[in-house]
Structures are given as C-alpha cells and as structure tokens.
Scaffold this motif. Structure first.
Motif, PDB file in Angstrom:
ATOM      1  N   ALA A   1       0.851  -1.200   0.000  1.00 58.38           N
ATOM      2  CA  ALA A   1       0.000   0.000   0.000  1.00 58.38           C
ATOM      3  C   ALA A   1       0.882   1.244   0.000  1.00 58.38           C
ATOM      4  CB  ALA A   1      -0.920  -0.003   1.217  1.00 58.38           C
ATOM      5  N   PRO A   2       1.326   1.690  -1.174  1.00 58.29           N
ATOM      6  CA  PRO A   2       2.197   2.866  -1.219  1.00 58.29           C
ATOM      7  C   PRO A   2       1.471   4.144  -0.819  1.00 58.29           C
ATOM      8  CG  PRO A   2       2.301   1.580  -3.255  1.00 58.29           C
ATOM      9  CD  PRO A   2       1.110   1.109  -2.494  1.00 58.29           C
ATOM     10  N   GLY A   3       2.253   5.101  -0.361  1.00 61.38           N
ATOM     11  CA  GLY A   3       1.764   6.457  -0.175  1.00 61.38           C
ATOM     12  C   GLY A   3       1.968   7.250  -1.449  1.00 61.38           C
ATOM     13  N   PRO A   4       2.195   8.556  -1.352  1.00 65.50           N
ATOM     14  CA  PRO A   4       2.392   9.375  -2.549  1.00 65.50           C
ATOM     15  C   PRO A   4       3.749   9.097  -3.192  1.00 65.50           C
ATOM     16  CG  PRO A   4       2.710  10.703  -0.574  1.00 65.50           C
ATOM     17  CD  PRO A   4       2.234   9.361  -0.114  1.00 65.50           C
ATOM     18  N   ILE A   5       3.725   8.470  -4.342  1.00 62.38           N
ATOM     19  CA  ILE A   5       4.951   8.083  -5.047  1.00 62.38           C
ATOM     20  C   ILE A   5       5.017   8.837  -6.377  1.00 62.38           C
ATOM     21  CG2 ILE A   5       6.334   6.169  -5.911  1.00 62.38           C
ATOM     22  CD1 ILE A   5       5.716   6.033  -2.883  1.00 62.38           C
ATOM     23  N   TRP A   6       6.186   9.356  -6.716  1.00 60.21           N
ATOM     24  CA  TRP A   6       6.340  10.157  -7.933  1.00 60.21           C
ATOM     25  C   TRP A   6       6.393   9.246  -9.157  1.00 60.21           C
ATOM     26  CZ3 TRP A   6       5.034  14.480  -9.673  1.00 60.21           C
ATOM     27  CH2 TRP A   6       5.607  15.028 -10.834  1.00 60.21           C
TER      28      TRP A   6
ATOM     29  N   ALA B   1       1.262 -14.197   4.836  1.00 57.90           N
ATOM     30  CA  ALA B   1       0.157 -14.315   3.884  1.00 57.90           C
ATOM     31  C   ALA B   1      -0.965 -13.387   4.345  1.00 57.90           C
ATOM     32  CB  ALA B   1      -0.350 -15.746   3.800  1.00 57.90           C
ATOM     33  N   GLY B   2      -1.576 -12.698   3.384  1.00 59.99           N
ATOM     34  CA  GLY B   2      -2.660 -11.781   3.702  1.00 59.99           C
ATOM     35  C   GLY B   2      -2.194 -10.493   4.351  1.00 59.99           C
ATOM     36  N   GLN B   3      -0.909 -10.179   4.231  1.00 57.11           N
ATOM     37  CA  GLN B   3      -0.344  -8.993   4.869  1.00 57.11           C
ATOM     38  C   GLN B   3      -0.158  -7.867   3.855  1.00 57.11           C
ATOM     39  OE1 GLN B   3       0.069  -9.033   8.286  1.00 57.11           O
ATOM     40  NE2 GLN B   3      -0.977 -10.992   7.962  1.00 57.11           N
ATOM     41  N   VAL B   4      -0.044  -6.642   4.366  1.00 59.14           N
ATOM     42  CA  VAL B   4       0.167  -5.476   3.518  1.00 59.14           C
ATOM     43  C   VAL B   4       1.327  -4.665   4.083  1.00 59.14           C
ATOM     44  CG1 VAL B   4      -0.833  -3.355   2.586  1.00 59.14           C
ATOM     45  CG2 VAL B   4      -2.277  -5.382   2.874  1.00 59.14           C
ATOM     46  N   LEU B   5       2.293  -4.339   3.229  1.00 58.27           N
ATOM     47  CA  LEU B   5       3.405  -3.471   3.602  1.00 58.27           C
ATOM     48  C   LEU B   5       3.096  -2.035   3.197  1.00 58.27           C
ATOM     49  CD1 LEU B   5       6.458  -5.703   2.600  1.00 58.27           C
ATOM     50  CD2 LEU B   5       5.215  -5.611   4.765  1.00 58.27           C
ATOM     51  N   HIS B   6       3.663  -1.070   3.927  1.00 62.66           N
ATOM     52  CA  HIS B   6       3.258   0.335   3.788  1.00 62.66           C
ATOM     53  C   HIS B   6       4.439   1.275   3.558  1.00 62.66           C
ATOM     54  CE1 HIS B   6      -0.929  -0.411   5.136  1.00 62.66           C
ATOM     55  NE2 HIS B   6      -0.350  -1.401   5.784  1.00 62.66           N
ATOM     56  N   PRO B   7       5.002   1.314   2.342  1.00 60.81           N
ATOM     57  CA  PRO B   7       6.018   2.328   2.032  1.00 60.81           C
ATOM     58  C   PRO B   7       5.320   3.659   1.743  1.00 60.81           C
ATOM     59  CG  PRO B   7       5.656   0.909   0.129  1.00 60.81           C
ATOM     60  CD  PRO B   7       4.762   0.397   1.211  1.00 60.81           C
ATOM     61  N   ASP B   8       5.140   4.468   2.769  1.00 59.15           N
ATOM     62  CA  ASP B   8       4.285   5.649   2.626  1.00 59.15           C
ATOM     63  C   ASP B   8       4.814   6.890   3.311  1.00 59.15           C
ATOM     64  OD1 ASP B   8       3.911   5.058   5.291  1.00 59.15           O
ATOM     65  OD2 ASP B   8       1.835   4.400   5.088  1.00 59.15           O
ATOM     66  N   GLY B   9       6.101   6.917   3.612  1.00 59.45           N
ATOM     67  CA  GLY B   9       6.678   8.129   4.203  1.00 59.45           C
ATOM     68  C   GLY B   9       6.202   8.449   5.595  1.00 59.45           C
ATOM     69  N   GLY B  10       5.649   7.448   6.286  1.00 59.30           N
ATOM     70  CA  GLY B  10       5.145   7.655   7.643  1.00 59.30           C
ATOM     71  C   GLY B  10       3.689   8.003   7.737  1.00 59.30           C
ATOM     72  N   ASN B  11       2.963   7.905   6.615  1.00 60.91           N
ATOM     73  CA  ASN B  11       1.550   8.276   6.588  1.00 60.91           C
ATOM     74  C   ASN B  11       0.624   7.196   7.132  1.00 60.91           C
ATOM     75  OD1 ASN B  11       1.278  10.864   5.723  1.00 60.91           O
ATOM     76  ND2 ASN B  11       0.777  10.384   3.603  1.00 60.91           N
ATOM     77  N   THR B  12       1.144   6.033   7.480  1.00 55.13           N
ATOM     78  CA  THR B  12       0.334   4.860   7.745  1.00 55.13           C
ATOM     79  C   THR B  12      -0.741   5.095   8.801  1.00 55.13           C
ATOM     80  OG1 THR B  12       2.147   3.400   7.156  1.00 55.13           O
ATOM     81  CG2 THR B  12       0.390   2.444   8.467  1.00 55.13           C
ATOM     82  N   THR B  13      -1.959   4.709   8.432  1.00 56.02           N
ATOM     83  CA  THR B  13      -3.084   4.702   9.380  1.00 56.02           C
ATOM     84  C   THR B  13      -3.719   3.331   9.360  1.00 56.02           C
ATOM     85  OG1 THR B  13      -4.567   5.562   7.668  1.00 56.02           O
ATOM     86  CG2 THR B  13      -3.558   7.161   9.152  1.00 56.02           C
ATOM     87  N   ALA B  14      -2.947   2.315   9.011  1.00 51.20           N
ATOM     88  CA  ALA B  14      -3.483   0.963   8.863  1.00 51.20           C
ATOM     89  C   ALA B  14      -3.887   0.366  10.190  1.00 51.20           C
ATOM     90  CB  ALA B  14      -2.441   0.070   8.189  1.00 51.20           C
ATOM     91  N   SER B  15      -4.843  -0.548  10.112  1.00 49.73           N
ATOM     92  CA  SER B  15      -5.248  -1.287  11.311  1.00 49.73           C
ATOM     93  C   SER B  15      -5.456  -2.744  10.931  1.00 49.73           C
ATOM     94  CB  SER B  15      -6.523  -0.710  11.892  1.00 49.73           C
ATOM     95  OG  SER B  15      -7.586  -0.773  10.955  1.00 49.73           O
TER      96      SER B  15
END
Length: 284
Positions: A217-222, A270-284
């Motif tokens: 789940a990327p954040g803002p990527i150029w 399995a069933g996991q999501v990684l978050h390269p998002d610059g610290g924006n993560t609000t995942a639960s």
C-alpha cells in the motif's frame, strides 16, 4: 468482452509517459542482487513505468525473467525491457487492456509460452481520476476505474492459477487511500479498498496450495499516475510534502517491498500489507 469500457487514456492531455515526466522518477535498484528470484518468471502489470518499472528492474537484478504488461505507452515499455535485459534477464512486452478478461488470459498464456513458466504475479497497474464532487464521476469513469484496478486482478489471477505451483507468490498493489481515505479520489479509493479485501480473502483461499498472497500500500509516489490526471495540476508542486518525511517517495523505495513478498524471505507471511508511505500509515 463486449461490456468492457474503453480505456480513459490521458483524458487530461497531460504526460502519461515516464519518458516525458520531469523530474524523472528513480527506478534503479539501490543494491546488488543476491539471486533471491533466480530462475523465476514474474508477470508485472503496469511495468512500463513508475512502481512497475522499478519492480521489474529489481526482480531482474535478483534473477527473474519478466513479462511486462502495459496499456499503450510503447516507448516506456521498450525502456523497461531494455532495463531488464541489461540485468542479463529475458523480457517480453505485452500491450493491451487489463479490463478485458480475454486479454488477461492471452497475456498469461503468452508469458508461459515464451518464458516457460510463471512464479510471481504482480498486480500493480491502476488508474485514478480526481473528482471532489461525487456527482461528477460518470458511470463510464466508475466502471473503467473498477475494471482496471480490481476486475483485472480477478481476471489475471484466474488465468494464472493453473500455472502457479507451490511456492508461488501473488502481490497486489493497493494504496494508503484504503486506510485514510481521499476526498478527491472516491472511485479510486473504493477500488483500493476492494483490493485489500481481495488480497486477504485470496490469501486464505490459496494458502493450502502453498501460494502466498500479500499486498503493498504505497503512499504518494512520484510516477506518471498523478500528473496524468490523478491530481489537479495546481497540486502537483506540493505532491507528497504533507507526509511526515516531507516529500513524495520514489518507485525504487517501493520496489523492495514487492521483492520481499515475492521471495522466500517472507515465507511465513500471507494476507499482509506493507506500507512504504513516508510515515503516513493509518493501517489497522
């Protein structure tokens, strides 16, 4: 498939090609390969540019041959093919509309016929269109966004399953908008939420076959996605500056998440999501 909506190609007349984008996104892998995908074949959608190109480059460096799926940006796709071959790996380019089930079936078959097998499916391609007023989202746009972003994942996975063996991996690209929402990306965010549900459910469905399914789940990527109509032009200069890191990410900062989920390093995930998002993560 007669009910497939035509792709909404560069409707805003802005650059959709990475070759025309300034500044250029960073796609080059940051470290030497260690053979983590040696002998594997990966099919990557949207691999002509952006995150998909960076994933193709990194996978190739780690030993994989690559099928590059894309819509119509032939110059970008040719560049990605050149990058993969520069790493000493084989690459094929396949152009077409991922919203068309028959195209997805042909693309998988061509991959297996030309590259010999299929070990990793990366569902990365997506489109987004900025509309703050829900009433301005046309039926055509709504259908098109769902076809590209989530229907394609069903179609490609259905076609790929007969070829995926134990130890294979599927990685789906969702978005931070799944978790935090976006007032101007209502249809896009909805598809990304659907991708999260698909990823978690498919992971449980396939785990007994030894096929691992995870997401990124990327954040803002150029990438070309936002300047091509994904954001209003006046917002582009400030793109990504509201993250805790104060800047947008680069594709080569996202690609390692895909690599980790594709190789044996993540064998218990399995069933996991990684978050390269610059610290924006609000995942639960």
């Amino acid at each position: 498939m007669s009910d497939v909506m035509e792709p909404m190609i560069h409707e805003d007349r802005l650059p959709g090609h990475e070759s025309r984008l300034e500044p250029k996104p960073d796609w080059e892998p940051r470290y030497r390969g260690s053979g983590r995908l040696e002998g594997k074949v990966a099919l990557i959608t949207g691999a002509d540019s952006g995150i998909g190109r960076a994933v193709a480059a990194l996978f190739a460096r780690e030993g994989a041959d690559i099928a590059i799926l894309y819509l119509c940006e032939h110059d970008d796709a040719a560049k990605t093919k050149e990058i993969v071959e520069g790493e000493g790996r084989r690459a094929i380019t396949i152009a077409g509309d991922l919203g068309d089930k028959q195209f997805c079936e042909r693309a998988v078959q061509q991959t297996v016929e030309q590259l010999g097998r299929l070990d990793v499916l990366v569902n990365n391609a997506g489109e987004q269109h900025y509309d703050e007023d829900l009433r301005k989202i046309s039926e055509e746009q709504l259908k098109r966004t769902f076809q590209t972003n989530i229907f394609s994942m069903f179609f490609l996975t259905q076609a790929a399953l007969p070829h995926l063996k134990e130890g294979a991996a599927i990685i789906n690209c969702t978005s931070e908008t799944t978790y935090k929402g976006s007032p101007g990306l209502l249809d896009y965010s909805s598809t990304k939420g659907a991708i999260l549900g698909f990823t978690r459910s498919l992971a449980k469905n396939l785990i007994e076959k030894g096929i691992r399914v995870n997401g990124v789940a990327p954040g803002p990527i150029w990438t070309p996605l936002n300047p091509s109509g994904g954001q209003p032009p006046e917002r582009i200069p400030e793109f990504g500056k509201d993250t805790p890191m104060g800047r947008p990410g680069q594709p080569n900062e996202v690609a390692p998440s895909f690599l980790f989920l594709a190789c044996e390093d993540s064998s218990y995930m399995a069933g996991q999501v990684l978050h390269p998002d610059g610290g924006n993560t609000t995942a639960s």
